[in-house]
Scaffold this active site. Sequence first.
Site, PDB file in Angstrom:
ATOM      1  N   CYS A 269      81.957 -24.509  32.036  1.00 54.67           N
ATOM      2  CA  CYS A 269      82.868 -25.880  32.108  1.00 54.67           C
ATOM      3  C   CYS A 269      83.255 -26.574  30.764  1.00 54.67           C
ATOM      4  CB  CYS A 269      81.640 -27.000  32.922  1.00 54.67           C
ATOM      5  SG  CYS A 269      81.539 -26.499  34.538  1.00 54.67           S
ATOM      6  N   ALA A 271      86.028 -27.738  29.194  1.00 55.07           N
ATOM      7  CA  ALA A 271      86.796 -28.732  28.465  1.00 55.07           C
ATOM      8  C   ALA A 271      85.785 -29.988  28.089  1.00 55.07           C
ATOM      9  CB  ALA A 271      87.673 -29.263  29.686  1.00 55.07           C
ATOM     10  N   PRO A 272      86.050 -30.649  27.181  1.00 54.87           N
ATOM     11  CA  PRO A 272      87.320 -30.474  26.283  1.00 54.87           C
ATOM     12  C   PRO A 272      87.060 -29.528  25.248  1.00 54.87           C
ATOM     13  CG  PRO A 272      86.031 -32.367  25.452  1.00 54.87           C
ATOM     14  CD  PRO A 272      85.256 -31.763  26.707  1.00 54.87           C
ATOM     15  N   GLY A 274      84.606 -28.882  22.834  1.00 56.52           N
ATOM     16  CA  GLY A 274      83.803 -28.902  21.530  1.00 56.52           C
ATOM     17  C   GLY A 274      82.745 -27.889  21.358  1.00 56.52           C
ATOM     18  N   LYS A 275      82.033 -27.736  22.319  1.00 59.58           N
ATOM     19  CA  LYS A 275      80.905 -26.812  22.511  1.00 59.58           C
ATOM     20  C   LYS A 275      81.501 -25.107  22.338  1.00 59.58           C
ATOM     21  CE  LYS A 275      77.838 -29.436  24.978  1.00 59.58           C
ATOM     22  NZ  LYS A 275      78.679 -30.610  25.237  1.00 59.58           N
ATOM     23  N   ASP A 317      87.274 -22.263  39.229  1.00 57.19           N
ATOM     24  CA  ASP A 317      86.059 -23.049  39.459  1.00 57.19           C
ATOM     25  C   ASP A 317      84.830 -22.423  39.221  1.00 57.19           C
ATOM     26  OD1 ASP A 317      84.096 -24.569  40.658  1.00 57.19           O
ATOM     27  OD2 ASP A 317      85.283 -24.870  42.409  1.00 57.19           O
ATOM     28  N   ASP A 335      77.530 -26.473  30.708  1.00 55.23           N
ATOM     29  CA  ASP A 335      77.656 -27.731  30.408  1.00 55.23           C
ATOM     30  C   ASP A 335      78.018 -28.541  31.724  1.00 55.23           C
ATOM     31  OD1 ASP A 335      77.352 -30.108  29.130  1.00 55.23           O
ATOM     32  OD2 ASP A 335      79.154 -29.754  27.832  1.00 55.23           O
ATOM     33  N   CYS A 388      74.706 -34.201  29.656  1.00 56.38           N
ATOM     34  CA  CYS A 388      74.662 -35.485  28.986  1.00 56.38           C
ATOM     35  C   CYS A 388      74.219 -36.488  29.836  1.00 56.38           C
ATOM     36  CB  CYS A 388      76.235 -35.938  28.310  1.00 56.38           C
ATOM     37  SG  CYS A 388      77.494 -35.903  29.666  1.00 56.38           S
TER      38      CYS A 388
END
Length: 449
Positions: A269, A271-272, A274-275, A317, A335, A388
């Site tokens: 998953c 987006a966006p 960073g990881k 997906d 994530d 998160c």
Amino acid sequence: MSQQRSAQRGRPSANSGQDVRAAAARALAPVISQQGSLSSLDEHSVVARDRGLLKELCFGTCRRLPRLEALAATLLKQPFKKRDSDIHALLLVGIYQLLYMRIPAHAAVGETAGAARLLGKEWATRVLNGCLRRLQRESDTLQEAVDRDESVALSHPRWLLDTLRNAWPEQWRAIVEANNEPGPMTLRVNQRYNDREAYLEKLVEAGLNGELCTHSPDGITLHTPCDVTALPGFAEGHVSVQDEAAQLSAALLGPALAPRAGAHVLDACSAPGGKTAHLLEQFDIALTALDSDNHRLSRVEDTLNRLGLSAELQHADAAERDWWNGTPFEAILLDAPCSGTGVIRRHPDIKALRRKEDIRQLAKLQQQLLDNLWPLLREGGTLLYATCSVLPEENAKQIDAFLARTPDAKVTTPNDVAWGVPSGQGRQLFPEQGRHDGFFYARLEKHTA
């Protein structure tokens, strides 16, 4: 209308103070009606000098929304009609200015009431003016009255306050207090260009001060946020903006990736991005970045282009397998979509948009993702589960249930780290004022059952 067009062309109008407040009301109306989020906020709807104010009005109002709503209900003789949600939002903006900003009271009242004309509702100027003037006169009494409700005083929905208290009886108040303050601006230094000590010196030379993050070896937290264009080497990919807690995923996957040049890795998953980018900065891997939202996947592409990195991007997906070519992955980063309760300070509209019943649906989706992705991992491979969120239903309880039904999964979440607290088979970070967001991590290895 001419005032609005002038602002959009970049020239201050005669009443730019009203322009920015009307823009804030337009942006907030769908949020308080549970029809939209602040992710669609268009900062360019106002002149450049007012963009910081627009963001503060929108994010600050959402951050204190339960308290502002309670005060608005006290000030109004009767609620606004549904079609006047923009005027209701304007009232909340006015209350926020009077109680939480250093804007002179006469400007907060006058410009906010006047902004109703730009919304085509001149009749509301008198109502707004009356409500805000009353708040000025009776501020202490009105605030004391609404604050008898703990959820109002702490600016959190009742369901969320009760959930946090039950889940974390010792930490819940610190979590709530952190949620009510803006998150710091934290940077991730691209080690391909600089170590963070050298980059910190460049920041100082540019007039920006910060300090090294405690837990992330790549992180620097700025003392004062700034526009990314002010960051040395940003356009060239020398640095990115990413919270310290989010940076820990690369360190947790390091033992599985560092010895394996060219390892086949999935960011399920992504987006966006960073990881995704952090993993590519750190390791020589072949990474597939997956996301079900094509628009958000384009943000991953933009991020990688700026940093000069490459990955296979797939619009698909992660709860399905029709995109998979059958080659197992050495590592998977999941994530997972979650409540976002660890990042409320960065996304305060969560207070208006999230509902208690959402948690069960999110937990069901997380379960589907875990069960679907696990068979894609090769034996000896590592899956890192992250959210998160600070809610056990999405974190510790989710992983406990997965382990109970998955005999070839074993826990490798480290215990010898200085961050977070043990939570089931993972580690939970809480949002801390001036430091990292709230995150959960659980690291799992696939072995012969």
